[in-house]
Design a protein around this motif. Structure first.
Motif, PDB file in Angstrom:
ATOM      1  N   ALA A 196      30.536  24.589  24.198  1.00  0.00           N
ATOM      2  CA  ALA A 196      29.387  23.762  24.594  1.00  0.00           C
ATOM      3  C   ALA A 196      29.593  22.321  24.139  1.00  0.00           C
ATOM      4  CB  ALA A 196      28.109  24.330  24.003  1.00  0.00           C
ATOM      5  N   LYS A 199      24.748  21.756  22.922  1.00  0.00           N
ATOM      6  CA  LYS A 199      24.647  23.140  22.437  1.00  0.00           C
ATOM      7  C   LYS A 199      23.339  23.844  22.774  1.00  0.00           C
ATOM      8  CE  LYS A 199      28.406  22.345  19.964  1.00  0.00           C
ATOM      9  NZ  LYS A 199      29.708  22.894  20.390  1.00  0.00           N
ATOM     10  N   TRP A 253      20.925  26.179  20.895  1.00  0.00           N
ATOM     11  CA  TRP A 253      20.614  26.630  19.531  1.00  0.00           C
ATOM     12  C   TRP A 253      19.121  26.891  19.457  1.00  0.00           C
ATOM     13  CZ3 TRP A 253      23.834  28.792  16.403  1.00  0.00           C
ATOM     14  CH2 TRP A 253      23.477  29.022  15.067  1.00  0.00           C
ATOM     15  N   GLY A 278      23.056  39.630  27.654  1.00  0.00           N
ATOM     16  CA  GLY A 278      24.005  40.127  26.656  1.00  0.00           C
ATOM     17  C   GLY A 278      24.211  39.114  25.541  1.00  0.00           C
ATOM     18  N   ARG A 332      27.177  31.023  30.823  1.00  0.00           N
ATOM     19  CA  ARG A 332      28.019  29.900  31.262  1.00  0.00           C
ATOM     20  C   ARG A 332      29.448  30.346  31.561  1.00  0.00           C
ATOM     21  NH1 ARG A 332      25.840  26.977  26.115  1.00  0.00           N
ATOM     22  NH2 ARG A 332      27.851  27.758  25.408  1.00  0.00           N
ATOM     23  N   SER A 343      25.581  33.986  15.201  1.00  0.00           N
ATOM     24  CA  SER A 343      24.771  32.916  15.794  1.00  0.00           C
ATOM     25  C   SER A 343      23.355  33.379  16.137  1.00  0.00           C
ATOM     26  CB  SER A 343      25.447  32.278  17.008  1.00  0.00           C
ATOM     27  OG  SER A 343      26.312  33.143  17.645  1.00  0.00           O
ATOM     28  N   THR A 344      23.217  34.632  16.588  1.00  0.00           N
ATOM     29  CA  THR A 344      21.878  35.151  16.917  1.00  0.00           C
ATOM     30  C   THR A 344      20.952  35.042  15.696  1.00  0.00           C
ATOM     31  OG1 THR A 344      22.988  36.747  18.350  1.00  0.00           O
ATOM     32  CG2 THR A 344      20.670  37.163  17.871  1.00  0.00           C
ATOM     33  N   MET A 349      23.006  19.539  15.750  1.00  0.00           N
ATOM     34  CA  MET A 349      22.735  20.982  15.639  1.00  0.00           C
ATOM     35  C   MET A 349      23.050  21.461  14.219  1.00  0.00           C
ATOM     36  SD  MET A 349      24.540  24.226  17.564  1.00  0.00           S
ATOM     37  CE  MET A 349      26.148  23.953  16.818  1.00  0.00           C
ATOM     38  N   ASP A 352      31.043  24.849  16.564  1.00  0.00           N
ATOM     39  CA  ASP A 352      30.004  25.846  16.836  1.00  0.00           C
ATOM     40  C   ASP A 352      29.640  26.589  15.563  1.00  0.00           C
ATOM     41  OD1 ASP A 352      29.509  25.458  19.718  1.00  0.00           O
ATOM     42  OD2 ASP A 352      31.681  25.665  19.742  1.00  0.00           O
ATOM     43  N   ALA A 353      29.255  27.857  15.676  1.00  0.00           N
ATOM     44  CA  ALA A 353      28.808  28.582  14.491  1.00  0.00           C
ATOM     45  C   ALA A 353      30.004  29.121  13.707  1.00  0.00           C
ATOM     46  CB  ALA A 353      27.873  29.709  14.912  1.00  0.00           C
TER      47      ALA A 353
HETATM   48  C1  DP6 Z   1      26.650  27.498  18.467  1.00  0.00           C
HETATM   49  O1  DP6 Z   1      25.408  32.728  22.768  1.00  0.00           O
HETATM   50  O2  DP6 Z   1      26.494  33.521  20.641  1.00  0.00           O
HETATM   51  O3  DP6 Z   1      28.013  28.559  20.114  1.00  0.00           O
HETATM   52  O4  DP6 Z   1      22.531  34.405  22.696  1.00  0.00           O
HETATM   53  O5  DP6 Z   1      22.269  35.189  20.364  1.00  0.00           O
HETATM   54  O6  DP6 Z   1      24.301  35.851  21.672  1.00  0.00           O
HETATM   55  P1  DP6 Z   1      23.240  34.803  21.429  1.00  0.00           P
HETATM   56  O7  DP6 Z   1      23.990  33.529  20.841  1.00  0.00           O
HETATM   57  P2  DP6 Z   1      25.342  32.850  21.296  1.00  0.00           P
HETATM   58  O8  DP6 Z   1      25.145  31.394  20.647  1.00  0.00           O
HETATM   59  C2  DP6 Z   1      26.045  30.362  20.840  1.00  0.00           C
HETATM   60  C3  DP6 Z   1      25.713  29.247  19.923  1.00  0.00           C
HETATM   61  C4  DP6 Z   1      26.701  28.114  19.879  1.00  0.00           C
HETATM   62  C5  DP6 Z   1      26.315  26.993  20.845  1.00  0.00           C
HETATM   63  C6  DP6 Z   1      26.631  27.220  22.311  1.00  0.00           C
HETATM   64  O9  DP6 Z   1      27.614  27.894  22.655  1.00  0.00           O
HETATM   65  O10 DP6 Z   1      25.896  26.635  23.124  1.00  0.00           O
END
Ligand code: DP6
Length: 330
Positions: A30, A33, A35, A154, A160, A208-209, A259, A299-300
């Motif tokens: 991303a 992002k 978040w 999921g 994306r 990340s969830t 973020m 990211d995370a």
């Molecule tokens: C920081 O898509 O892994 O990568 O919907 O809970 O499965 P869930 O989360 P996830 O979160 C991605 C967070 C990120 C930012 C992004 O990819 O946009």
């Protein structure tokens, strides 16, 4: 309000499996992002987001429905997982929505070409590949918009990974969640490069969830995030269409740091960075000061993803010899 099962039933024509299904999808990074969730059950985001898919890095999944199985069998990278493995449990919970009868279980083989759960978005390619494999297994022949809606349930970022290139995930407005899907931005940019700087490939401590829920609920600064993220998506889209790299890089780096600022300002704090991540940030800033246009996003997890143009690739590779170079439109 739609339950997740109602939502899925509106999208799929039937639940009768037809054959062994296969699907493949790439990871995405991303630039602005996602978040935070405004609705957890349907995985509806607080803000829109914008990404770039990375060709050749992703997931390939094979799935077969089997009425003789007593439970789902999940193989990840050739290794059979225990039923109570968190990865297998999350997958089975998602597959519950698609069973012909409560006793129809699935045999799933999934191969990742990215390290699982290391901040390289393997859940994005994972759930996108799974939904494509289900579409094949049930022979639904769904359009990409519907596949993106299913993948979102999921994992948000999986919505994306249904597409190549630059992709925008619209947060949507409705409570039923049918307008929160991703779409491609038709703007190939052959000079545009991503470099993966792997700092630490161990699985992250806060998924990340969980991390985003903690931030939404326990960070005062978070209030400012949705508005900023929405503005960034629009501005980055403009920069892509105008091929304005300086604008794109600055916006994306600032978006990632904003973020992370909300994560750090959460209590208890969430900090995905390692000392080596910060060291790499300083190196990126030093390179920029010396006139090499390079920006980062994170990211995370502790790893950096660098953004630069092909003309600077050699200088950047010299500064970061371990960098994995990817040309999304190469
Ligand atoms: C920081 O898509 O892994 O990568 O919907 O809970 O499965 P869930 O989360 P996830 O979160 C991605 C967070 C990120 C930012 C992004 O990819 O946009």
């Amino acid at each position: 309000m739609n339950t997740p099962q109602d939502f899925i039933n509106q999208l799929i024509p039937h639940k009768t499996p037809k054959k062994i299904g296969q699907g493949a999808a790439d990871v995405n990074i991303a630039l602005s992002k996602y978040w935070g969730k405004r609705q957890v059950e349907l995985n509806l985001p607080t803000n829109s987001s914008l990404s770039i898919s990375l060709p050749g890095l992703g997931t390939h999944t094979k799935i077969q429905a089997d009425k003789t199985l007593q439970h789902d069998c999940v193989c990840l990278n050739g290794k059979r997982l225990k039923q109570d493995d968190p990865f297998a449990m999350r997958l089975s919970k998602f597959l519950d929505f698609f069973r012909e009868t409560p006793n129809t279980f699935f045999d799933i083989h999934t191969e990742n070409t990215v390290p699982t759960a290391a901040g390289l978005a393997s859940s994005a390619s994972g759930y996108a590949a799974l939904v494509l494999a289900l579409n094949d297994c049930f022979d639904w022949q769904l359009p990409k918009k519907e596949l993106s809606l299913l993948a979102r349930l999921g994992s948000g970022s999986a919505s994306r990974s249904i597409y190549d290139g630059f992709v925008i995930w619209h947060k949507g407005q409705t409570e039923n969640g049918l307008d929160s899907f991703a779409e491609p931005i038709d703007a190939p940019w052959s000079e545009f490069c991503i470099g993966l700087l792997e700092i630490d490939l161990k699985a992250k401590k806060v998924a990340s969830t969980t991390g985003m829920q903690q931030t939404v609920n326990h960070c005062e600064l978070y209030q400012a995030w949705p508005k900023k993220a929405e503005q960034d998506v629009q501005a980055i889209q403009q920069a892509i269409l105008q091929q304005d790299f300086s604008e794109l890089g600055a916006l994306a780096e600032n978006n990632a740091l904003s973020m992370h600022a909300t994560m750090i300002a959460t209590w208890p704090p969430i900090l995905y960075w390692q000392p080596e991540s910060v060291e790499a940030m300083h190196m990126v800033w030093a390179l920029r000061e010396s006139g090499v246009e390079v920006y980062f996003t994170m990211d995370a997890g502790p790893n950096l993803k660098l953004m630069f143009l092909q003309k600077d690739a050699e200088r950047i590779q010299q500064a970061f010899p371990a960098l994995k170079l990817i040309r999304p439109f190469g």
